[in-house]
Design a protein around this motif. Structure first.
Motif, PDB file in Angstrom:
ATOM      1  N   THR A   1      -5.849  -1.182   4.456  1.00 47.74           N
ATOM      2  CA  THR A   1      -7.092  -1.529   3.742  1.00 47.74           C
ATOM      3  C   THR A   1      -8.012  -2.277   4.705  1.00 47.74           C
ATOM      4  O   THR A   1      -7.620  -3.280   5.302  1.00 47.74           O
TER       5      THR A   1
ATOM      6  N   VAL B   1      -5.913  -7.684   4.187  1.00 49.87           N
ATOM      7  CA  VAL B   1      -6.825  -6.639   4.671  1.00 49.87           C
ATOM      8  C   VAL B   1      -6.758  -6.569   6.191  1.00 49.87           C
ATOM      9  O   VAL B   1      -6.378  -7.541   6.843  1.00 49.87           O
TER      10      VAL B   1
ATOM     11  N   GLY C   1     -10.236   0.546   0.551  1.00 52.99           N
ATOM     12  CA  GLY C   1      -8.840   0.950   0.693  1.00 52.99           C
ATOM     13  C   GLY C   1      -8.123   0.949  -0.630  1.00 52.99           C
ATOM     14  O   GLY C   1      -8.738   0.891  -1.696  1.00 52.99           O
ATOM     15  N   GLN C   2      -6.793   1.037  -0.541  1.00 53.67           N
ATOM     16  CA  GLN C   2      -5.981   1.114  -1.770  1.00 53.67           C
ATOM     17  C   GLN C   2      -4.714   0.280  -1.666  1.00 53.67           C
ATOM     18  O   GLN C   2      -4.033   0.275  -0.637  1.00 53.67           O
TER      19      GLN C   2
ATOM     20  N   GLU D   1       0.866  -1.182   0.000  1.00 56.77           N
ATOM     21  CA  GLU D   1       0.000   0.000   0.000  1.00 56.77           C
ATOM     22  C   GLU D   1       0.904   1.234   0.000  1.00 56.77           C
ATOM     23  O   GLU D   1       2.110   1.122   0.275  1.00 56.77           O
TER      24      GLU D   1
END
Ligand SMILES: Cc1cc2nc3c(=O)[nH]c(=O)nc-3n(C[C@H](O)[C@H](O)[C@H](O)COP(=O)(O)OP(=O)(O)OC[C@H]3O[C@@H](n4cnc5c(N)ncnc54)[C@H](O)[C@@H]3O)c2cc1C
Length: 396
Positions: free
Chosen positions: A150, A181, A163-164, A138
């Motif tokens: 995320t 995650v 999220g990203q 990330e």
């Protein structure tokens, strides 16, 4: 003795089958990334030989020879799988399929997945039907991966993911993603879960990032209220870090293997083709001759080291941090290989867009290798692991 006989029988059988079934075109050295068969829903085969080679090998379970037959493999022992690799190498057969599913997710699912997950996901990986990407890094979590943010919110029967991710290789071409995650914001490592989902799910989008090589093999990947069924959680909620670390050891071995030239022509031979030989039959350029000889000795030593680690793995005696050693050295060796290729190719290697140069394939590959010491964990991080876990040096 009986085992040796069985193994030599297997070698003869494998060689005969490969000779009869590997199309001539698939025995030519790969010249660029475009020769790789990645499989997946959207993959376009470059030739009917490429498709045929994949189908024949998949039918025999030899795209993943050591996986159990129930999951699309051939159930070969470690020694048989090694013999198969040797025979493929001897005949110059290209790998029929390369994928993050084979290299990374498969081994993790075999260890941590439920029976239902193995049956759902492994056979399509073995047949090259589903292509996977890796959602780890990330914007603020790379080397310090456990800082990832995320979120996956527990909605009862499913998670809602927001999220990203960044640097997600081939996210725009992949069918599914294995993704880390955060299911618990209060716990760093034990708040991470490992989930699988379809990249065609509503709320998933990708934005390619242009590399210095001019290509865009990776993306920023965004998740906006993506629904992930709970049956797609691998392991336990909060147990994702163990799955992630195990998968990373496989990723590092895979990246380390780029130091091994596989089916490409030996570098000295390529240099001789480009520069010619002197009166004594040696490479005409004495400086490059020395550098290439040193490289080839190091390359041969690395291959032996890889074989040794493979044998230790089969005997369950490998140190878990050996993958860091291979990743570090394999990445450095591959960078050296392409520095030398640029040197002996001379001004030809500076061409960027001509047909003659294969659209600048040497220059672009050389630039691409710069990322080898970053992807899968940077060289500095691998050296930290080696110094701490193998050399047992104190942390500074
Ligand atoms: C070609 C390529 C493909 C990739 N594909 C994927 C992918 O498919 N999926 C995915 O999730 N990620 C992918 N990545 C991301 C990759 O895993 C990260 O770039 C890598 O882990 C480094 O993280 P970072 O970029 O955030 O750098 P940072 O972690 O910010 O590091 C910056 C610099 O600081 C150094 N550094 C950081 N911590 C330490 C330390 N403790 N000790 C010494 N030095 C340190 C690093 O070595 C580096 O030089 C890819 C990267 C590349 C280049």
């Amino acid at each position: 003795m009986a085992e040796i006989d069985t193994l030599s029988d297997f070698r003869a059988e494998a060689r005969a089958w490969l000779e009869a079934n590997c199309p001539a075109e698939m025995r030519q050295p790969m010249t660029s990334e475009d020769d790789v068969c990645w499989g997946g829903r959207h993959f376009k085969f470059t030739s009917s030989a490429q498709r045929q080679w994949l189908e024949r090998m998949a039918r025999r379970g030899w795209t993943v020879p050591a996986w159990p037959k129930a999951y699309g493999g051939a159930g070969l022992s470690g020694d048989q799988a090694k013999v198969l690799t040797q025979e493929m190498r001897a005949l110059g057969c290209r790998p029929p399929l390369q994928s993050f599913g084979i290299w990374m997710l498969g081994p993790a699912l075999l260890k941590f997945g439920s029976e239902a997950q193995k049956l759902e996901h492994l056979p399509p990986i073995a047949r090259g039907e589903i292509r996977w990407c890796q959602g780890y890094s990330e914007p603020n979590a790379g080397s310090d991966l456990a800082s990832l943010a995320t979120r996956a919110e527990d909605m009862g029967d499913h998670y809602l993911v927001n999220g990203q991710k960044i640097w997600t290789s081939y996210a725009n071409e992949a069918d599914w993603i294995f993704c880390l995650v955060r299911t618990d914001a209060a716990r760093k490592h034990t708040g991470i879960s490992f989930v699988l989902f379809d990249m065609a799910s509503p709320g998933v989008s990708t934005r390619p990032i242009q590399l210095i090589s001019g290509k865009s093999p990776f993306c920023e990947t965004f998740f906006d209220n993506v629904r992930v069924e709970k049956r797609n959680l691998v392991g336990t909620p909060g147990g994702g870090w163990d799955v992630a670390k195990y998968l990373l050891t496989h990723e590092r071995e895979m990246i380390g293997a780029i130091g091994d030239r596989a089916v490409a022509k030996p570098l000295g031979q390529q240099a001789a083709d480009a520069l010619g030989l002197d009166a004594q039959g040696r490479l005409a350029d004495p400086v490059l001759r020395t550098q290439i000889a040193e490289f080839e000795v190091d390359e041969a030593a690395f291959r032996l080291a890889m074989d040794r680690v493979g044998d230790l793995l089969r005997a369950r005696q490998a140190h878990p941090a050996m993958s860091s050693m291979l990743k570090y050295y394999g990445a450095e060796l591959n960078k050296r290989r392409w520095e030398l290729t640029v040197a002996f190719a001379g001004s030809d290697a500076l061409e960027w867009e001509s047909e003659r140069s294969g659209q600048g394939s040497i220059a672009r590959t050389w630039l691409r290798t710069k990322g080898n010491s970053i992807e899968g964990g940077t060289s500095e991080v691998q050296l930290n692991v080696v110094s701490k876990r193998i050399l047992e040096l104190p942390e500074s």
